[in-house]
Design a protein around this motif. Structure first.
Motif, short mmCIF file in Angstrom:
data_model
loop_
_atom_site.label_atom_id
_atom_site.label_comp_id
_atom_site.label_asym_id
_atom_site.label_seq_id
_atom_site.Cartn_x
_atom_site.Cartn_y
_atom_site.Cartn_z
N SER A 276 0.83 -1.20 0.00
CA SER A 276 0.00 0.00 0.00
C SER A 276 0.87 1.26 0.00
O SER A 276 0.54 2.25 -0.65
N PHE A 277 2.00 1.20 0.71
CA PHE A 277 2.93 2.33 0.76
C PHE A 277 3.62 2.54 -0.59
O PHE A 277 3.82 3.67 -1.04
N ILE A 278 3.99 1.44 -1.25
CA ILE A 278 4.75 1.52 -2.49
C ILE A 278 3.87 1.85 -3.70
O ILE A 278 4.32 2.49 -4.65
N TYR B 182 3.20 6.89 -9.68
CA TYR B 182 3.88 8.13 -10.07
C TYR B 182 5.01 7.83 -11.06
O TYR B 182 5.20 8.56 -12.04
N LEU B 183 5.76 6.75 -10.82
CA LEU B 183 6.85 6.37 -11.74
C LEU B 183 6.32 6.13 -13.14
O LEU B 183 6.94 6.51 -14.13
N LYS C 45 2.00 15.88 -4.38
CA LYS C 45 0.72 16.42 -4.86
C LYS C 45 -0.21 15.31 -5.34
O LYS C 45 -1.43 15.50 -5.38
N THR C 46 0.36 14.15 -5.70
CA THR C 46 -0.48 13.04 -6.18
C THR C 46 -1.13 12.27 -5.03
O THR C 46 -2.07 11.51 -5.25
#
Length: 571
Positions: free
Chosen positions: A414-416, A422-423, A452-453
């Motif tokens: 969930s963190f990654i 974004y990548l 911001k995402t």
């Protein structure tokens, strides 16, 4: 003009010659695909710990490596380990030494999950230590360790192997070890995604190495066996056993690992020390822990001065120690986990408390987590309650471990996930790929842009807390650096694949119609280099595309004058 790669004719010729070299079988190559060597460490009255035997005999260990293996293969005298004890260690390889696994290493690492990849700079040692009373020995005790040294982090597999071979070795000595090593030299190579049968001493150990594309935490596949069988998971640590006295602090421990913070684990024995350190490192899977970690560390270690200096901040490393001397030596470390023998509070394990570092002063320091760290995220009280209830109801430890692993895995994923999304936005669009131009660049990672995402695409867990603060701290950690380097390399490879596909789809022969011979030869050399790189690095491109490109190259060459054709066919 199609100038997407610059290559000389000489470089192309050298690369082809390298690929055409005959593959000569290397002695012990199958053995070295799994193990570096097997060592026997004994106690010598004059020398202390000493290596009695290394097998295969021609394995080149440096003196520094031998000394480290000697000290790391015996429990500290404070541990008082009688009988048989198993634990593991990790040591830095000497600078400049070469891998004995040659070309297989990259092929394996390309397909294996990052947490199971073969190490380039460290050895893993797996120890089976026996200490029993023996009146025929001057000290009154038989003390010896059988040690398996490998670059592979297969903790459970190699401890299972030692359980099979060590008791037999202590009875029958060197001939037994020679037989075992010859059996291992017949094992199939470790190939991710396959179920492997590994016969040794009448037992077949059956393992499955997961591949990168498989779901983390998958169980080994069982097959019927005619011989006695042992299904060994590779790194199936009983995390519930390691964490049972710190369950209420699991959130803190996960964050400390995620951020690569310096941590000391002080334990009553090397078994508890090594199991706990390895359980901590695995808590952030499928993310690779990119700091250093030492499941068992002694005052004789060559890095002792480096890690205990007070002239600079502690390094990003997890140290597992048993000698009480470290309490004084490592007082300046920011996070110290002091474990003792498990105590019960009714039918539940007594949970250790978080204490101030200032209280860590005496050799009889009580169990506890000594830190000033405040978690970014709140505890998941319902989850902790579920685990504690499972202990009360005597739920099997394998089930409890699976529940804890799943929880940690979901939290890490969930963190990654927002970072992965974004990548993806940084990748150039496929329609921007032109066969005649250098492929477009991957956009740079901007921390502020990523932040911001988060409002729209943040972690999906209901866990509340300062996620933004956690990400900002993560960006300063070795784990982010390691993760980003790896993903950027994979993205670069993906761009190369897309560019190659665009080239394969183009009408190359028509392009050459109005070009000079120099331009056509230049294109031919570049196409060959591109094709060679794709095959050498095993880029995930369909073979028929590569064959089509090879055919295009031959068609272009055949349109040239005979002298140029002859020259290009020699390249």
């Amino acid at each position: 003009t199609g100038c997407w790669l610059s290559v000389s004719a000489g470089l192309a010729r050298a690369a082809v010659a390298l690929l055409l070299l005959p593959q000569v079988p290397v002695p012990w190559s199958r053995f070295s695909a799994w193990l570096e060597c097997v060592c026997v460490v004994t106690f010598d009255l004059e020398l202390g710990q000493a290596i009695e035997l290394v097998y295969p005999h021609d394995v080149k260990l440096t003196e520094k490596e031998k000394t480290s293996i000697c000290y790391l293969s015996f429990p500290d005298s404070y541990s008082g380990c009688l009988g048989d004890t198993q634990f593991s260690f990790r040591l830095r390889q000497s600078v400049g030494r070469c891998s004995s696994w040659f070309g297989h290493e990259d092929a394996y690492n390309r397909v294996a999950p990052v947490t199971l990849q073969k190490e380039h700079a460290h050895f893993h040692g797996y120890v089976y230590f026996r200490q029993v009373k023996d009146v025929s020995v001057k000290r009154g005790y038989f003390q010896k360790s059988l040690v398996v040294v490998s670059r592979l982090p297969f903790v459970n597999l190699f401890h299972s192997l030692l359980q099979v071979i060590a008791p037999e070795y202590f009875e029958k000595h060197e001939p037994c070890l020679e037989t075992v090593c010859n059996e291992i030299d017949q094992w199939p190579a470790p190939v991710p995604g396959q179920t492997l049968n590994l016969p040794v001493m009448g037992v077949v150990m059956q393992v499955r190495i997961p591949s990168k594309v498989e779901t983390p935490g998958g169980s080994p596949v069982k097959q019927p066996q005619t011989e006695p069988s042992l299904t060994a998971a590779l790194i199936d640590l009983h995390v519930i056993r390691c964490f049972q006295s710190v369950l209420i602090h699991v959130q803190m421990l996960w964050e400390l690992m995620l951020l690569g913070e310096p941590v000391v684990v002080m334990a009553p024995s090397p078994t508890v020390s090594s199991e706990t350190v390895l359980a901590l490192v695995s808590a952030i899977a499928p993310l690779r822990y990119c700091g250093d970690y030492r499941p068992y560390f002694t005052i004789h270690d060559s890095e002792f001065k480096e890690y205990t200096t007070r002239t600079q901040a502690p390094p990003n490393v997890i140290l597992g120690v048993t000698n009480p001397f470290f309490i004084k030596t490592l007082q300046c470390w920011p996070h110290i986990i002091r474990l003792g023998d498990l105590k019960m509070s009714g039918d539940l394990p007594k949970q250790v408390k978080v204490k101030k570092l200032a209280k860590l002063k005496t050799l009889d320091t009580k169990t506890g987590i000594y830190t000033a760290y405040k978690t970014f995220l709140h505890k998941d009280k319902a989850f902790i309650k579920r685990l504690l209830k499972g202990i009360q109801k005597k739920r099997p430890s394998e089930v409890q471990s699976a529940i804890l692993r799943r929880h940690l895995l979901e939290q890490t994923e969930s963190f990654i996930l927002p970072l992965e999304r974004y990548l993806e936005s940084l990748m150039p669009l496929q329609r921007s790929m032109s066969p005649w131009k250098t492929p477009p660049q991957i956009r740079s990672f901007s921390q502020d842009e990523f932040m911001k995402t988060l409002e729209q695409a943040g972690p999906q867990l209901t866990l509340k807390g300062d996620w933004t603060g956690l990400y900002r701290r993560f960006f300063r950690s070795p784990n982010f650096d390691g993760w980003y380097r790896l993903r950027h390399r994979e993205m670069t490879q993906k761009v190369e694949c897309l560019h190659l596909e665009a080239i394969c789809a183009a009408d190359l022969f028509t392009w050459t119609k109005d070009k000079s011979e120099v331009e056509i030869v230049d294109l031919t050399l570049k196409l060959r280099e591109k094709l060679m790189r794709a095959r050498k690095h095993q880029l995930p491109v369909k073979e028929e595309l590569l064959e089509r490109l090879e055919q295009s190259i031959q068609t272009i060459i055949s349109s040239l004058p005979e002298d140029l054709q002859t020259l290009l066919h020699r390249q």
